[in-house]
Each structure stands twice: as C-alpha cells, then as structure tokens.
Design a protein around this motif. Sequence first.
Motif, mmCIF file in Angstrom:
data_model
loop_
_atom_site.group_PDB
_atom_site.id
_atom_site.type_symbol
_atom_site.label_atom_id
_atom_site.label_comp_id
_atom_site.label_asym_id
_atom_site.label_seq_id
_atom_site.Cartn_x
_atom_site.Cartn_y
_atom_site.Cartn_z
ATOM 1 N N MET A 1 5.690 10.866 18.987
ATOM 2 C CA MET A 1 5.377 9.425 19.697
ATOM 3 C C MET A 1 5.273 9.096 17.933
ATOM 4 N N THR A 2 6.013 8.183 17.852
ATOM 5 C CA THR A 2 5.319 7.205 16.173
ATOM 6 C C THR A 2 3.949 6.672 15.820
ATOM 7 N N VAL A 3 3.102 6.101 15.480
ATOM 8 C CA VAL A 3 2.004 5.842 15.401
ATOM 9 C C VAL A 3 1.544 5.277 13.746
ATOM 10 N N LEU A 4 1.370 3.610 14.489
ATOM 11 C CA LEU A 4 1.377 2.816 12.997
ATOM 12 C C LEU A 4 -0.577 2.791 12.959
ATOM 13 N N ALA A 5 -1.111 3.490 11.353
ATOM 14 C CA ALA A 5 -2.141 3.387 11.607
ATOM 15 C C ALA A 5 -2.813 2.111 9.529
ATOM 16 N N VAL A 6 -3.658 1.314 10.672
ATOM 17 C CA VAL A 6 -3.936 0.703 9.953
ATOM 18 C C VAL A 6 -5.674 0.653 9.563
ATOM 19 N N ASP A 7 -6.156 0.446 8.055
ATOM 20 C CA ASP A 7 -7.360 0.725 7.563
ATOM 21 C C ASP A 7 -6.951 -0.873 6.812
ATOM 22 N N ALA A 8 -8.254 -1.682 7.491
ATOM 23 C CA ALA A 8 -8.245 -2.649 7.093
ATOM 24 C C ALA A 8 -9.219 -3.881 6.518
ATOM 25 N N GLY A 9 -10.048 -3.304 4.717
ATOM 26 C CA GLY A 9 -11.271 -3.892 4.194
ATOM 27 C C GLY A 9 -11.100 -5.082 4.538
ATOM 28 N N LYS A 12 -8.941 -4.995 0.933
ATOM 29 C CA LYS A 12 -7.438 -5.378 1.058
ATOM 30 C C LYS A 12 -7.076 -3.894 2.145
ATOM 31 N N THR A 13 -5.920 -4.001 3.035
ATOM 32 C CA THR A 13 -5.519 -3.238 4.055
ATOM 33 C C THR A 13 -4.476 -2.113 3.607
ATOM 34 N N ASP A 14 -4.572 -1.342 3.875
ATOM 35 C CA ASP A 14 -3.807 -0.626 3.930
ATOM 36 C C ASP A 14 -3.279 0.270 5.398
ATOM 37 N N VAL A 15 -1.818 0.741 5.156
ATOM 38 C CA VAL A 15 -0.725 0.534 6.171
ATOM 39 C C VAL A 15 0.464 1.231 6.708
ATOM 40 N N ALA A 16 0.377 2.713 6.921
ATOM 41 C CA ALA A 16 0.986 3.282 7.281
ATOM 42 C C ALA A 16 1.979 4.153 8.418
ATOM 43 N N ALA A 27 5.119 2.867 4.204
ATOM 44 C CA ALA A 27 3.881 2.621 3.960
ATOM 45 C C ALA A 27 3.368 1.069 2.999
ATOM 46 N N ALA A 28 2.314 0.500 3.344
ATOM 47 C CA ALA A 28 2.150 -0.775 2.272
ATOM 48 C C ALA A 28 0.709 -1.186 2.279
ATOM 49 N N ARG A 29 0.350 -2.013 1.430
ATOM 50 C CA ARG A 29 -0.673 -2.355 1.809
ATOM 51 C C ARG A 29 -0.713 -4.071 0.706
ATOM 52 N N GLY A 30 -1.959 -4.639 1.974
ATOM 53 C CA GLY A 30 -2.251 -6.182 1.525
ATOM 54 C C GLY A 30 -3.306 -6.338 1.557
ATOM 55 N N VAL A 46 -2.433 -11.573 7.915
ATOM 56 C CA VAL A 46 -2.762 -10.740 6.414
ATOM 57 C C VAL A 46 -2.003 -9.088 7.214
ATOM 58 N N LEU A 47 -2.482 -9.049 8.146
ATOM 59 C CA LEU A 47 -2.385 -7.186 8.895
ATOM 60 C C LEU A 47 -0.983 -7.494 8.287
ATOM 61 N N ALA A 48 -0.186 -8.580 9.265
ATOM 62 C CA ALA A 48 0.958 -8.585 10.041
ATOM 63 C C ALA A 48 2.351 -8.555 8.545
ATOM 64 N N ASP A 49 1.426 -9.225 7.156
ATOM 65 C CA ASP A 49 2.601 -8.764 6.833
ATOM 66 C C ASP A 49 3.045 -7.555 5.713
ATOM 67 N N ALA A 50 1.266 -6.947 5.610
ATOM 68 C CA ALA A 50 1.701 -5.540 5.353
ATOM 69 C C ALA A 50 2.430 -4.490 6.576
ATOM 70 N N VAL A 51 1.928 -4.620 7.457
ATOM 71 C CA VAL A 51 2.916 -3.815 8.909
ATOM 72 C C VAL A 51 4.506 -4.389 8.899
ATOM 73 N N GLY A 52 4.619 -5.499 8.777
ATOM 74 C CA GLY A 52 6.006 -5.951 8.105
ATOM 75 C C GLY A 52 6.704 -4.610 7.384
ATOM 76 N N ARG A 53 6.338 -4.701 6.201
ATOM 77 C CA ARG A 53 6.754 -3.955 5.028
ATOM 78 C C ARG A 53 6.987 -2.592 5.037
ATOM 79 N N ALA A 54 5.351 -1.690 6.245
ATOM 80 C CA ALA A 54 5.485 -0.610 6.560
ATOM 81 C C ALA A 54 6.963 -0.679 7.284
#
Length: 322
Positions: A1-9, A12-16, A27-30, A46-54
């Motif tokens: 099961m794949t998981v997309l993790a997003v921590d968005a403050g 900054k946004t951190d994605v894995a 992984a990506a940051r935004g 803004v999230l979509a940009d980082a998520v797309g790269r990850a």
Amino acid sequence: MTVLAVDAGNSKTDVAVVAADGTVVGAARGGGFQPPRVGVEAAVDVLADAVGRALAEAGLDSVDHVSACLANADLPVEERELAAALRARAWSSSVDVRNDTFAVLRAGLLEDAEPRGVAVVCGAGVNCAGMLPDGRTARFPAIGKISGDWGGGGGLAEEALWFAARAEDGRGEPTALMHDLPEHFGLASMYALIEALHLGTIPLERRHECAPVLFATAAAGDPVARGLVDRMADEVVAMSTVALRRLDLLESQVPVLLGGSVLAARHPQLDTRIRDLLSTRAPKAEPRVVTERPVLGAALLGLDAVGAPPLVHATVRAHYAG
C-alpha cells in the motif's frame, strides 16, 4: 500500500511518497500552506506543485492513501473541506486530513505498535494534540484568543512589545525590554520601534524576532521577561495535562512531546519550569523534545491507517534518521 505523506505549515510544505515496504521513493518541498489568506484552492495548488514533483520522482500518478497534516486545519469542518479538496486532485480516493500538530505528535511517538501520548507545539502560535492507539484523540481549536489561547512565538513577541511600550511611557512597570527590543532593531527607543512597525519600515514578519530577545532578557534576570517565560511554561503544562486527562492518561507513563521552534530551543528557564510542573501535575508523564521531521509523522499516520506492520514503520524512521 503506497502512502503520500504531506506536512504543510504556514511557511513550507514537505511531501514524501512511501512504498509498501516503507521505502521513501519520492520527496519534494514547496511553499507555505495558507488557505485563510489565499483560499482553499490556491493553497492546495501550492501542495499540488510539491506533490506532483514527489509523485514524478516515485514514477506514480496516484497512491493508495493520502495522509495530510496541514496548518490552518484547526476545526473538524475545515479538515473535511480540505480533505474534499485533496480528494478532488485524484491523488487517492482515501484521504485523511489532520491539523499539523498531529504530525509532530506522531513523529515523536517512538512506540509504533501502540502510539499514545500528547504533544504541545509552540512555534508562531501554540497548539496541543493527543492520541490513543484506538483512534481517539484530544485537541484544541487553537485559533487564537477567541479559543482561549495564549503564547507561542508571535504571542510572546506581542506581550514583550506591550510591556516595553508601557515601561517607556510610564504606564507600566520598568523592564529591560524597553531598551533590549529597540536595540535589537538598531533603534534608540520603543517609540521609534513602534513607529517603524506601524509604518512598515520594519516589516510585520520581523516581529517574531522579539521572542528570542525576550528569552535573552529573561535569562539576564529581568522580572517582567521572566514572568512571561513562566506563563508560557504554565500554558504548555495546562494544555498537556488537559489533553492527558481527556484521554485518561494522566496517571499513565506516556510521553509529553515538546515541539516547535520555541520549545525545541530548550530555553533553560522555560524547559525547567515545564518539567517541574509536569512532575507535580502528571508525575508519570515523560517530557521529550521532538527533533524528528514532521513529515515523518504524516507518513507514520498514513502507515497506521493502512495497517502497515511495525517493520515498515521502522524503515521510514530509519530513512529520516539518516
């Protein structure tokens, strides 16, 4: 099961992207996540940009589950709205949105088999969350003074400026803050600092610099500054003990996690008072400063949701420990 993790403050946004075996395959940051300022859709862009790269790094278009810990998701109705907005992006039909305090909480809970405990996050503001293995949580609205909040870096900065202004013009008690704060900004008086902040000569975002000055003034023995630091410690302990009580953990040996820039700095007066008060009010609690990246917490929450075994959790932890 794949998981997309997003921590968005707010800043900054951190994605894995985590594979079924716990390997971080993308992984990506935004930028910061600020729906109150720009609206939900623009914030999710803004999230979509980082998520797309990850996702591109992982070679995927979608995942089995999205675990998103988001700033400004302070109320359940906001979590539902944001979950719907994320679901509409088609990253996954399975989406869990929580306030970003839960990312700090889960990252700091080392007991992956049965995570339980409470976290207080003191950065620009202050918030608290608790959780049990059965899914029950304790939380606060944490949207400012209207929800009973006090402190955080921003709140401490405002209090420091208030006391310093009144000390200089004679309405309040003397405090070294009236000299230390303007001196930090290269100015000769609180009047000059008030004018600069009001007219924008000193940008509003620089107000957060007042908090470290407050702690330095407190460390030098100033009674007013020390009183503010003590009150911050009192608030941290009040929030954590209430959360422990709500979860029936007040008499249990569980961690009380301390996160965010203000608490992670381990200012001696603040840290010591928090620990001393907890030893009296929740004697079995184990205060612990969180140093793990919050995106790890978002990933672990996602793995919890999909029923991943402890070994998978350990693999993700090892990635962020490296």
